[in-house]
Write an enzyme that holds these catalytic residues in place. Structure first.
Site, PDB file in Angstrom:
ATOM      1  N   ASP A  90       6.845   1.031   1.830  1.00  0.00           N
ATOM      2  CA  ASP A  90       6.465   0.064   0.784  1.00  0.00           C
ATOM      3  C   ASP A  90       7.253   0.363  -0.492  1.00  0.00           C
ATOM      4  O   ASP A  90       7.728  -0.553  -1.173  1.00  0.00           O
ATOM      5  CB  ASP A  90       4.982   0.197   0.430  1.00  0.00           C
ATOM      6  N   THR A 107       2.928  -6.054   2.757  1.00  0.00           N
ATOM      7  CA  THR A 107       3.451  -4.926   3.540  1.00  0.00           C
ATOM      8  C   THR A 107       2.359  -3.890   3.810  1.00  0.00           C
ATOM      9  O   THR A 107       2.653  -2.743   4.140  1.00  0.00           O
ATOM     10  CB  THR A 107       4.654  -4.266   2.827  1.00  0.00           C
ATOM     11  N   PHE A 151      -0.410  -0.481  12.719  1.00  0.00           N
ATOM     12  CA  PHE A 151      -1.310   0.033  11.671  1.00  0.00           C
ATOM     13  C   PHE A 151      -1.855  -1.062  10.731  1.00  0.00           C
ATOM     14  O   PHE A 151      -3.064  -1.164  10.524  1.00  0.00           O
ATOM     15  CB  PHE A 151      -0.582   1.119  10.866  1.00  0.00           C
ATOM     16  N   ASN A 152      -0.987  -1.849  10.113  1.00  0.00           N
ATOM     17  CA  ASN A 152      -1.455  -2.801   9.088  1.00  0.00           C
ATOM     18  C   ASN A 152      -2.472  -3.792   9.647  1.00  0.00           C
ATOM     19  O   ASN A 152      -3.455  -4.140   8.980  1.00  0.00           O
ATOM     20  CB  ASN A 152      -0.283  -3.600   8.493  1.00  0.00           C
ATOM     21  N   HIS A 173      10.000   0.126   7.912  1.00  0.00           N
ATOM     22  CA  HIS A 173       9.375  -1.155   8.261  1.00  0.00           C
ATOM     23  C   HIS A 173       9.341  -2.188   7.121  1.00  0.00           C
ATOM     24  O   HIS A 173       9.862  -3.297   7.243  1.00  0.00           O
ATOM     25  CB  HIS A 173       7.919  -0.939   8.696  1.00  0.00           C
ATOM     26  N   ASP A 174       8.659  -1.810   6.030  1.00  0.00           N
ATOM     27  CA  ASP A 174       8.320  -2.790   4.997  1.00  0.00           C
ATOM     28  C   ASP A 174       9.541  -3.368   4.280  1.00  0.00           C
ATOM     29  O   ASP A 174       9.530  -4.533   3.859  1.00  0.00           O
ATOM     30  CB  ASP A 174       7.398  -2.145   3.953  1.00  0.00           C
ATOM     31  N   ASP A 218       0.850  -1.205   0.000  1.00  0.00           N
ATOM     32  CA  ASP A 218       0.000   0.000   0.000  1.00  0.00           C
ATOM     33  C   ASP A 218       0.889   1.260   0.000  1.00  0.00           C
ATOM     34  O   ASP A 218       0.848   2.048   0.936  1.00  0.00           O
ATOM     35  CB  ASP A 218      -0.948  -0.005   1.215  1.00  0.00           C
ATOM     36  N   ASN A 252      -2.392   2.725   3.578  1.00  0.00           N
ATOM     37  CA  ASN A 252      -1.785   4.036   3.818  1.00  0.00           C
ATOM     38  C   ASN A 252      -2.545   5.151   3.109  1.00  0.00           C
ATOM     39  O   ASN A 252      -2.519   6.303   3.523  1.00  0.00           O
ATOM     40  CB  ASN A 252      -0.334   4.053   3.336  1.00  0.00           C
TER      41      ASN A 252
HETATM   42  C1  BDR Z   1       3.222  -0.113   8.581  1.00  0.00           C
HETATM   43  O1  BDR Z   1       2.160   0.818   8.430  1.00  0.00           O
HETATM   44  C2  BDR Z   1       2.350   1.608   7.285  1.00  0.00           C
HETATM   45  O2  BDR Z   1       2.170   2.951   7.575  1.00  0.00           O
HETATM   46  C3  BDR Z   1       3.732   1.322   6.777  1.00  0.00           C
HETATM   47  O3  BDR Z   1       3.766   1.356   5.367  1.00  0.00           O
HETATM   48  C4  BDR Z   1       4.037  -0.049   7.310  1.00  0.00           C
HETATM   49  O4  BDR Z   1       3.603  -1.052   6.428  1.00  0.00           O
HETATM   50  C5  BDR Z   1       3.994   0.213   9.830  1.00  0.00           C
HETATM   51  O5  BDR Z   1       3.157   0.126  10.938  1.00  0.00           O
HETATM   52 CA    CA Z   2       2.948  -0.537   4.170  1.00  0.00          CA
END
Ligand code: BDR
Ligand code: CA
Length: 317
Positions: A17, A128, A170-171, A244-245, A12, A41
């Site tokens: 990402d 991701t 978040f994800n 992160h991703d 996303d 996102n």
């Molecule tokens: C995740 O949430 C999104 O904002 C980032 O792309 C990542 O996948 C981190 O919590």
């Molecule tokens: Ca992401």
């Protein structure tokens, strides 16, 4: 048969990402069969366009991009996007030109199913973003499990607090029902949580060193990190920038990057206070069979150097 690992990235974009896509495109040992996109996102129209324009910018014209689910399984996206961190269109900051390559007509979920069914080798899925597309594919075609090598997910937090609520990352928070389906699927799951991604951070000096490499991909990644670092400072008050991703791709390039432990893990869905929390049975009190590997340790320097090395490479088909 090529000895490259076949992968599908479900994403996303999103700054991290986008960096995951660029890292995968420069990895000698990975073959990206396709990029599927999901709402998270930002709205799906943005995330699919962002995936395509990032790949086109990096001259990765031959990797197809698919549009997937436009909202989570059980609710609308209702302003639950990551706009505050990623900007309104999901990719604030650098001025990346519009895409030139068309988006594929086939739905992302159908592409995932068809590709897994037709492949003579097992395929690794790298989600991701929210797990909506992956859960939908597993519901529509449970037989695809047999051809999934592993699912390397960015999501959740076990030892540390969440980043959207104190309990949830978040994800997973965006689509907890989908996450629950994926974790109970019986697939071989590796979960890269905030526990490691908040340790594999870029400092300003790293961003400057990346920019100084001077090639167009290193420079755009530095600009993406400028924006991401600034929203992390404004929103979370932290002076470093997670990516992160990209760790999900990084660990497929070098499996010594992240260490894991095996556990049983479930996702909270019904309690408003903990909705989206990834709850791990670390002490084995449920007696349930373990169902995933969770990340416990990461080598930050190895990750930063991996980004430096890969971004300056040209794309090779
Ligand atoms: C995740 O949430 C999104 O904002 C980032 O792309 C990542 O996948 C981190 O919590
Ligand atoms: Ca992401």
């Amino acid at each position: 048969m090529s000895n490259k690992k076949k992968i599908i990235i479900d994403c996303d974009p999103g700054h991290d990402d986008a960096i995951a896509l660029l890292l995968a495109s420069r990895a000698d040992n990975l073959k990206i069969l396709g990029v599927t996109t999901v709402a998270g996102n930002s709205e799906i129209e943005h995330t699919v366009r962002n995936a395509r324009r990032v790949l086109d910018y990096a001259e990765v014209f031959d990797v197809p991009v698919y549009k997937g689910c436009n909202h989570p399984m059980m609710h609308n996206l209702y302003r639950l996007t990551g706009a505050i961190i990623h900007g309104e269109d999901g990719l604030g900051g650098p001025d990346i030109p519009p895409p030139v390559t068309p988006i594929e007509k086939e739905h992302a979920v159908d592409f995932i199913i068809k590709t897994l069914r037709e492949s003579d080798e097992k395929i690794t899925l790298i989600p991701t973003g929210p797990l909506t597309n992956i859960a939908m594919a597993l519901i529509k075609a449970p037989d695809i499990k047999d051809n999934i090598e592993k699912i390397v997910i960015m999501g959740g937090a076990v030892y540390t607090p969440g980043n959207i609520t104190s309990a949830a990352e978040f994800n997973i928070y965006v689509d907890p029902e989908a996450a629950k389906i994926v974790f109970s699927s019986g697939c071989n799951i590796y979960l890269n949580t905030l526990d490691v991604s908040m340790k594999a951070v870029f400092y300003n000096e790293d961003i400057e060193n990346l920019r100084a490499q001077g090639d167009k991909v290193s420079v755009i990644v530095a600009e993406l990190l400028d924006f991401f670092a600034s929203t992390h400072l404004d929103h979370f008050g932290i002076k470093s920038c997670p990516v992160h991703d990209a760790l999900c791709v990084g660990v497929l390039i070098d499996d010594s990057l992240i260490q894991y432990e095996r556990t049983y893990l479930d996702v909270s869905v019904n309690d408003p206070l903990t909705r989206g929390e990834t709850v791990a049975d670390l002490w084995g009190i449920t007696g349930k069979e373990t169902n995933c590997f969770i990340s416990v340790k990461v080598d930050r320097d190895k990750f930063v150097n991996m980004i430096f090395d890969h971004m300056k490479k040209p794309y090779k088909r």
